[in-house]
Every structure is written in structure tokens, then in C-alpha cells.
Motif scaffolding. Structure first.
Motif, PDB file in Angstrom:
ATOM      1  N   LYS A 125      61.078  40.208  24.214  1.00  0.00           N
ATOM      2  CA  LYS A 125      60.862  39.729  25.585  1.00  0.00           C
ATOM      3  C   LYS A 125      59.834  40.604  26.295  1.00  0.00           C
ATOM      4  N   GLN A 126      59.970  41.916  26.141  1.00  0.00           N
ATOM      5  CA  GLN A 126      59.028  42.818  26.802  1.00  0.00           C
ATOM      6  C   GLN A 126      57.607  42.584  26.304  1.00  0.00           C
ATOM      7  N   ALA A 127      57.439  42.381  25.015  1.00  0.00           N
ATOM      8  CA  ALA A 127      56.108  42.104  24.464  1.00  0.00           C
ATOM      9  C   ALA A 127      55.570  40.780  25.004  1.00  0.00           C
ATOM     10  N   LEU A 128      56.444  39.777  25.119  1.00  0.00           N
ATOM     11  CA  LEU A 128      56.030  38.486  25.670  1.00  0.00           C
ATOM     12  C   LEU A 128      55.573  38.645  27.114  1.00  0.00           C
ATOM     13  N   PHE A 129      56.327  39.376  27.922  1.00  0.00           N
ATOM     14  CA  PHE A 129      55.969  39.541  29.328  1.00  0.00           C
ATOM     15  C   PHE A 129      54.626  40.250  29.472  1.00  0.00           C
ATOM     16  N   ARG A 130      54.369  41.252  28.638  1.00  0.00           N
ATOM     17  CA  ARG A 130      53.070  41.936  28.692  1.00  0.00           C
ATOM     18  C   ARG A 130      51.945  40.981  28.322  1.00  0.00           C
ATOM     19  N   GLY A 131      52.181  40.168  27.297  1.00  0.00           N
ATOM     20  CA  GLY A 131      51.165  39.220  26.873  1.00  0.00           C
ATOM     21  C   GLY A 131      50.889  38.161  27.922  1.00  0.00           C
ATOM     22  N   LEU A 132      51.923  37.702  28.601  1.00  0.00           N
ATOM     23  CA  LEU A 132      51.742  36.677  29.623  1.00  0.00           C
ATOM     24  C   LEU A 132      50.995  37.230  30.832  1.00  0.00           C
ATOM     25  N   HIS A 133      51.265  38.481  31.183  1.00  0.00           N
ATOM     26  CA  HIS A 133      50.537  39.079  32.307  1.00  0.00           C
ATOM     27  C   HIS A 133      49.049  39.158  31.988  1.00  0.00           C
ATOM     28  N   ALA A 134      48.722  39.549  30.776  1.00  0.00           N
ATOM     29  CA  ALA A 134      47.319  39.616  30.379  1.00  0.00           C
ATOM     30  C   ALA A 134      46.693  38.222  30.316  1.00  0.00           C
ATOM     31  N   MET A 135      47.473  37.240  29.999  1.00  0.00           N
ATOM     32  CA  MET A 135      46.988  35.879  29.779  1.00  0.00           C
ATOM     33  C   MET A 135      46.715  35.127  31.084  1.00  0.00           C
ATOM     34  N   LEU A 136      47.529  35.353  32.110  1.00  0.00           N
ATOM     35  CA  LEU A 136      47.443  34.601  33.359  1.00  0.00           C
ATOM     36  C   LEU A 136      46.185  34.933  34.153  1.00  0.00           C
ATOM     37  N   ALA A 137      45.724  33.944  34.919  1.00  0.00           N
ATOM     38  CA  ALA A 137      44.639  34.177  35.863  1.00  0.00           C
ATOM     39  C   ALA A 137      45.173  34.969  37.052  1.00  0.00           C
ATOM     40  N   PRO A 138      44.327  35.768  37.717  1.00  0.00           N
ATOM     41  CA  PRO A 138      44.763  36.457  38.942  1.00  0.00           C
ATOM     42  C   PRO A 138      45.322  35.440  39.939  1.00  0.00           C
ATOM     43  N   GLY A 139      46.456  35.791  40.547  1.00  0.00           N
ATOM     44  CA  GLY A 139      47.119  34.870  41.458  1.00  0.00           C
ATOM     45  C   GLY A 139      48.036  33.888  40.763  1.00  0.00           C
TER      46      GLY A 139
END
Length: 238
Positions: A125-139
């Protein structure tokens, strides 16, 4: 054990009974995504039957939805549920634990997921959350609807009883009888009351997941709905 195509078929048949306040959950998830004036990209992880997928397409009439799932049965159902809106839908078979699907040319405005991330352990889960933060556009926003691990035996008992009651009420409302509720009990779908829960289910506490989201770089982490061991929470990328 792992999720199978037989499990997918069963959930397609029974999900309307087994998911507490399903329509309200979908409404809340869509409402948590900030408005967008352009042509936003929305990513759904483990799209299942496709009800949330269709709601996203309806809520963002100029948006595109990329829907991922590990089950061909679920992807077929999602395309069928999208119906006439499928021209703005792209589906893809994927492995939630992998990271290859996170590499994208266009950053999504939102990533959403319902009833899937609890199949990952804490580290995953922690790895997924880090990946999603990097993946998302600002905002952008990540919205998660999922099963959580109660922090106490009393909490576990409340989750078990509340989920049972929700399914019982749903069965009565939809069918006028308790046949669906009996199937829910016979299959021991309620992991909170199952003395030997399926190891495929690895829910983490709500507090841990909120901390992990903040550690991944998200802000505005918040909880919006809870019932019967299910919760909806979200996090923003500044």
C-alpha cells in the motif's frame, strides 16, 4: 489464495447486495474530484462491474476514463456498463502490485479505487501511495473506498454487525426476502465475522493509511464516509 474469475462472476451477481450504500459511495467519490474546465483524465484502479466508471464518465462529460482491472470478466463488464459513453473509455488488464501502469505521458486529474487496495499488504500500500503521488497532476486527488482494519475487538464486532445489517436491509429492499443475505452469510463474505478470513484480504487501519498518504507527499488527507468496516477517504497532491 487469490481472486479468481469465479470470484468476479460471483461479485457481479451479488455486489448490489454486499456493498453498503453503494449508490451513495459512488456519489461521494465523484463529488470529491475537483471540477476541471478541460478534458481531464480520470484513472480507476480495479474497475469491477463498471458502475463507478460510468458515473465518472457522466460526472465529467468532457473527461476520459482509463479503467484498469486484473480480471478480463470485470473489464468486459465495465465496457458493457459504459455503453454509449465507451468512446471516452480505455480499459486495460493490469496487476495492481506492479508499477509499470504508473508510467504515463499524461498525468491524471484523479485516481480512484473501490474495494481493491485491501488486497495489498502494508508495504505494498505504501509503495502504491508513493507511486500515485508521483503519477497525479498537481492539484489532483486520490480517492479510495475500501475495507479497513478495525483497531480493536470492539471495533471489529461493530463492523461485522453493521455490515450484516446493511446487507440484510438491502436484500429486503431489493427482493423482499433474505435469500441474498443468507448467501452473504453462507459464503462468509463478511471478513470481520469470519473466524478464518481469506488471506487475500489484508486490510490496514484507517489511521495507518492516512499516515502513509501523508508520508507519500499528499496533503488534505480526510475521511468522508464509513459504514460496516468500509470507508471512503481522499488525499490531494499540491
Amino acid at each position: 489464495m487469490s481472486w479468481s474469475e469465479a470470484d468476479s462472476e460471483y461479485f457481479l451477481d451479488e455486489g448490489k447486495y454486499f456493498v453498503p450504500e453503494r449508490e451513495l459511495q459512488i456519489e461521494i467519490i465523484c463529488g470529491l474530484i475537483p471540477p476541471h474546465d478541460g478534458r481531464p483524465l480520470l484513472v480507476e484502479l480495479c474497475c469491477g462491474e463498471g458502475l463507478l466508471t460510468r458515473a465518472l464518465l457522466e460526472h465529467f462529460p468532457t473527461g476520459r476514463v482509463h479503467a484498469f482491472d486484473g480480471s478480463p470478466t470485470m473489464l468486459e463488464s465495465t465496457r458493457k456498463t459504459a455503453g454509449e459513453l465507451a468512446d471516452r473509455l480505455e480499459t486495460r488488464l493490469f496487476d495492481l502490485k506492479a508499477a509499470d501502469w504508473q508510467a504515463r505521458a499524461d498525468a491524471p486529474h484523479a485516481v480512484v479505487s473501490s474495494l481493491a487496495v485491501h488486497h495489498l499488504d502494508g508495504g505494498e500500500k505504501q509503495a502504491l501511495f508513493r507511486g500515485l503521488h508521483a503519477m497525479l497532476a498537481p492539484g489532483g486527488v486520490f480517492v479510495l473506498a475500501d475495507l479497513i482494519a478495525p483497531a480493536s475487538a470492539r471495533g471489529q464486532d461493530i463492523a461485522a454487525r453493521t455490515w450484516d445489517r446493511a446487507v440484510e436491509e438491502r436484500a429486503r429492499a431489493l427482493d423482499g426476502n433474505l435469500a441474498a443475505f443468507r448467501r452473504f452469510q453462507e459464503t462468509q463474505w463478511n471478513l470481520y465475522s469470519d473466524p478464518d478470513p481469506d488471506p487475500v484480504d489484508k486490510p490496514s487501519s484507517l489511521l495507518d493509511q492516512m499516515k502513509w498518504l501523508e508520508a507519500a507527499g499528499f496533503t488534505g488527507v480526510d475521511v468522508h464516509w464509513m459504514k460496516g468496516g468500509h470507508a471512503i477517504f481522499s488525499a490531494l497532491k499540491a
